[in-house]
Design a protein around this motif. Structure first.
Motif, PDB file in Angstrom:
ATOM      1  N   GLY A 137     -22.646  16.629 -77.239  1.00 44.43           N
ATOM      2  CA  GLY A 137     -23.462  15.609 -77.889  1.00 44.43           C
ATOM      3  C   GLY A 137     -24.000  16.079 -79.241  1.00 44.43           C
ATOM      4  O   GLY A 137     -23.784  17.231 -79.630  1.00 44.43           O
ATOM      5  N   ARG A 138     -24.687  15.178 -79.937  1.00 47.97           N
ATOM      6  CA  ARG A 138     -25.257  15.532 -81.257  1.00 47.97           C
ATOM      7  C   ARG A 138     -26.158  16.758 -81.162  1.00 47.97           C
ATOM      8  O   ARG A 138     -26.052  17.694 -81.950  1.00 47.97           O
ATOM      9  CB  ARG A 138     -26.070  14.342 -81.819  1.00 47.97           C
ATOM     10  N   MET A 139     -27.049  16.773 -80.160  1.00 48.36           N
ATOM     11  CA  MET A 139     -27.973  17.904 -80.030  1.00 48.36           C
ATOM     12  C   MET A 139     -27.282  19.144 -79.476  1.00 48.36           C
ATOM     13  O   MET A 139     -27.529  20.257 -79.930  1.00 48.36           O
ATOM     14  CB  MET A 139     -29.152  17.509 -79.129  1.00 48.36           C
TER      15      MET A 139
ATOM     16  N   GLY B  58     -34.562  18.845 -73.404  1.00 49.45           N
ATOM     17  CA  GLY B  58     -35.088  17.851 -74.338  1.00 49.45           C
ATOM     18  C   GLY B  58     -34.594  16.459 -74.000  1.00 49.45           C
ATOM     19  O   GLY B  58     -34.743  15.546 -74.803  1.00 49.45           O
TER      20      GLY B  58
ATOM     21  N   THR C   3     -34.495  12.866 -72.879  1.00 47.94           N
ATOM     22  CA  THR C   3     -35.561  11.866 -72.758  1.00 47.94           C
ATOM     23  C   THR C   3     -35.105  10.711 -71.857  1.00 47.94           C
ATOM     24  O   THR C   3     -33.930  10.610 -71.509  1.00 47.94           O
ATOM     25  CB  THR C   3     -35.981  11.323 -74.137  1.00 47.94           C
TER      26      THR C   3
ATOM     27  N   PHE D 101     -38.901  18.760 -79.997  1.00 48.08           N
ATOM     28  CA  PHE D 101     -38.984  20.202 -80.233  1.00 48.08           C
ATOM     29  C   PHE D 101     -39.297  20.520 -81.689  1.00 48.08           C
ATOM     30  O   PHE D 101     -38.904  21.572 -82.180  1.00 48.08           O
ATOM     31  CB  PHE D 101     -37.683  20.888 -79.804  1.00 48.08           C
TER      32      PHE D 101
ATOM     33  N   LYS E 132     -29.294   5.765 -80.184  1.00 51.21           N
ATOM     34  CA  LYS E 132     -30.310   6.218 -79.221  1.00 51.21           C
ATOM     35  C   LYS E 132     -30.437   5.201 -78.094  1.00 51.21           C
ATOM     36  O   LYS E 132     -30.569   4.007 -78.313  1.00 51.21           O
ATOM     37  CB  LYS E 132     -31.663   6.417 -79.911  1.00 51.21           C
TER      38      LYS E 132
HETATM   39  P1  NAD Z   1     -25.560  12.270 -77.259  1.00 50.55           P
HETATM   40  O1  NAD Z   1     -25.283  10.939 -76.659  1.00 50.55           O
HETATM   41  O2  NAD Z   1     -24.932  12.633 -78.565  1.00 50.55           O
HETATM   42  O3  NAD Z   1     -25.167  13.426 -76.207  1.00 50.55           O
HETATM   43  C1  NAD Z   1     -25.381  13.300 -74.827  1.00 50.55           C
HETATM   44  C2  NAD Z   1     -24.610  14.409 -74.118  1.00 50.55           C
HETATM   45  O4  NAD Z   1     -24.728  14.238 -72.698  1.00 50.55           O
HETATM   46  C3  NAD Z   1     -23.112  14.405 -74.428  1.00 50.55           C
HETATM   47  O5  NAD Z   1     -22.678  15.730 -74.570  1.00 50.55           O
HETATM   48  C4  NAD Z   1     -22.512  13.805 -73.162  1.00 50.55           C
HETATM   49  O6  NAD Z   1     -21.185  14.259 -72.948  1.00 50.55           O
HETATM   50  C5  NAD Z   1     -23.448  14.354 -72.117  1.00 50.55           C
HETATM   51  N1  NAD Z   1     -23.364  13.563 -70.881  1.00 50.55           N
HETATM   52  C6  NAD Z   1     -23.448  12.227 -70.741  1.00 50.55           C
HETATM   53  N2  NAD Z   1     -23.300  11.873 -69.455  1.00 50.55           N
HETATM   54  C7  NAD Z   1     -23.120  13.024 -68.767  1.00 50.55           C
HETATM   55  C8  NAD Z   1     -22.928  13.329 -67.404  1.00 50.55           C
HETATM   56  N3  NAD Z   1     -22.901  12.380 -66.460  1.00 50.55           N
HETATM   57  N4  NAD Z   1     -22.841  14.647 -67.065  1.00 50.55           N
HETATM   58  C9  NAD Z   1     -22.907  15.620 -67.999  1.00 50.55           C
HETATM   59  N5  NAD Z   1     -23.081  15.381 -69.321  1.00 50.55           N
HETATM   60  C10 NAD Z   1     -23.185  14.101 -69.684  1.00 50.55           C
HETATM   61  O7  NAD Z   1     -27.142  12.387 -77.359  1.00 50.55           O
HETATM   62  P2  NAD Z   1     -28.019  13.368 -78.274  1.00 50.55           P
HETATM   63  O8  NAD Z   1     -28.386  12.664 -79.529  1.00 50.55           O
HETATM   64  O9  NAD Z   1     -27.374  14.708 -78.324  1.00 50.55           O
HETATM   65  O10 NAD Z   1     -29.353  13.423 -77.399  1.00 50.55           O
HETATM   66  C11 NAD Z   1     -29.328  13.972 -76.086  1.00 50.55           C
HETATM   67  C12 NAD Z   1     -30.707  13.803 -75.467  1.00 50.55           C
HETATM   68  O11 NAD Z   1     -31.652  14.583 -76.197  1.00 50.55           O
HETATM   69  C13 NAD Z   1     -31.234  12.371 -75.483  1.00 50.55           C
HETATM   70  O12 NAD Z   1     -31.980  12.153 -74.315  1.00 50.55           O
HETATM   71  C14 NAD Z   1     -32.151  12.352 -76.715  1.00 50.55           C
HETATM   72  O13 NAD Z   1     -33.150  11.366 -76.642  1.00 50.55           O
HETATM   73  C15 NAD Z   1     -32.724  13.738 -76.615  1.00 50.55           C
HETATM   74  N6  NAD Z   1     -33.257  14.314 -77.863  1.00 50.55           N
HETATM   75  C16 NAD Z   1     -34.333  15.126 -77.706  1.00 50.55           C
HETATM   76  C17 NAD Z   1     -34.861  15.769 -78.802  1.00 50.55           C
HETATM   77  C18 NAD Z   1     -36.025  16.703 -78.602  1.00 50.55           C
HETATM   78  O14 NAD Z   1     -36.498  17.323 -79.578  1.00 50.55           O
HETATM   79  N7  NAD Z   1     -36.504  16.848 -77.368  1.00 50.55           N
HETATM   80  C19 NAD Z   1     -34.308  15.572 -80.070  1.00 50.55           C
HETATM   81  C20 NAD Z   1     -33.203  14.746 -80.193  1.00 50.55           C
HETATM   82  C21 NAD Z   1     -32.663  14.124 -79.057  1.00 50.55           C
END
Ligand code: NAD
Length: 242
Positions: free
Chosen positions: A15-17, A93, A95, A120, A153
């Motif tokens: 994913g992005r993060m 992280g 959400t 974070f 998101k």
């Molecule tokens: P994204 O959609 O780009 O990535 C999600 C990841 O989860 C992908 O790698 C996907 O393959 C994986 N995934 C999805 N379903 C799955 C499953 N059933 N089993 C295993 N892996 C699975 O999202 P993102 O932008 O990387 O954000 C991820 C999370 O982090 C979100 O909940 C977002 O709100 C949160 N986030 C938190 C912070 C923070 O500072 N806490 C900052 C940014 C994003």
């Protein structure tokens, strides 16, 4: 765990993060990504040397000290189970977690160090304290939280907006109103607005680059490595250790 040679498993790696965590982990001495878990299991260009397991083979992941998880609520339970099975700590992280999942974090904290944070960034950690202070000082004013994020998101209001809302409640006993915007590629903006008669106080945080969240999570991992089982708060961990 050895805080100078931390073995990390990255969950949600494609994913992005997750990709940002993989990209930046290599820059941190004392920390090694031993495996990554993604839905497809394909090697990731951000860290070509890191073995990537598909989700279905998570149980085969090597021993690690900490799991860093940025995934989705439907993937989160597996990440937490992987921590407990290995006696590894968790930095998450993700959400949009349910009450059951937050309760599971509390239960896991009896066995391993656990740090979940909706945000974070150091700026948002400070914003929480400012919001609580403003809410306590202005209890009769209207309080509103407006959050803006990119169109991909999934959850709304954002996890950060909800934790800022908890700071409002802690300050004045009443919840704020929330508004969510989804537009273009906005990394993350949070405006906490207190409105009185003839004046308005606005506290705002803008993230312009998601690498700040990845750096924050890696910093949290390094600090968590020195702690025993328990539930930790990102802001307190940052401030406590200086
Ligand atoms: P994204 O959609 O780009 O990535 C999600 C990841 O989860 C992908 O790698 C996907 O393959 C994986 N995934 C999805 N379903 C799955 C499953 N059933 N089993 C295993 N892996 C699975 O999202 P993102 O932008 O990387 O954000 C991820 C999370 O982090 C979100 O909940 C977002 O709100 C949160 N986030 C938190 C912070 C923070 O500072 N806490 C900052 C940014 C994003």
């Amino acid at each position: 765990m050895n805080p100078d040679d931390l073995k990390i498993l990255v969950h949600g790696a494609s994913g992005r993060m997750g990709r940002a965590v993989l990209r930046l982990a290599g820059e941190r001495p004392g920390l090694r990504v031993v495996a990554a878990v993604s839905r497809s299991g394909e090697i990731l260009p951000e860290a070509p040397e890191v073995p990537v397991l598909p989700v279905a083979r998570l149980a085969e992941a090597p021993a690690c000290d900490l799991v860093i998880d940025f995934s989705l609520p439907e993937a989160f339970d597996a990440a937490l189970a992987a921590c407990l099975a290995r006696g590894a700590g968790l930095v998450s992280g993700t959400t949009g977690l349910s009450e059951r999942q937050h309760a599971a974090l509390d239960a896991a904290a009896l066995q391993v160090p656990v740090l979940w944070a909706a945000n974070f960034s150091a700026g948002v950690a400070v914003l929480h304290a400012l919001v609580r202070q403003a809410a306590a000082a202005l209890p009769s004013w209207d309080a509103d939280i407006v959050e803006s994020h990119h169109v991909h998101k999934k959850d709304a209001p954002s996890g950060t907006a909800l934790t800022l809302g908890e700071a409002v409640v802690a300050g004045r006993g009443r919840a704020p109103h929330y508004a969510s915007l989804r537009a273009g590629d906005i990394v993350g903006e949070h405006l906490v607005q207190f409105t009185g008669q003839g004046e308005r106080l606005e506290l705002v945080h803008r993230a312009t680059n998601r690498e700040i969240f990845a750096r924050g999570a890696l910093e949290a991992a390094s600090r968590l490595a020195r702690r025993g089982p328990g539930r930790y708060d990102f802001g307190q961990l940052l401030l406590a250790d200086g």
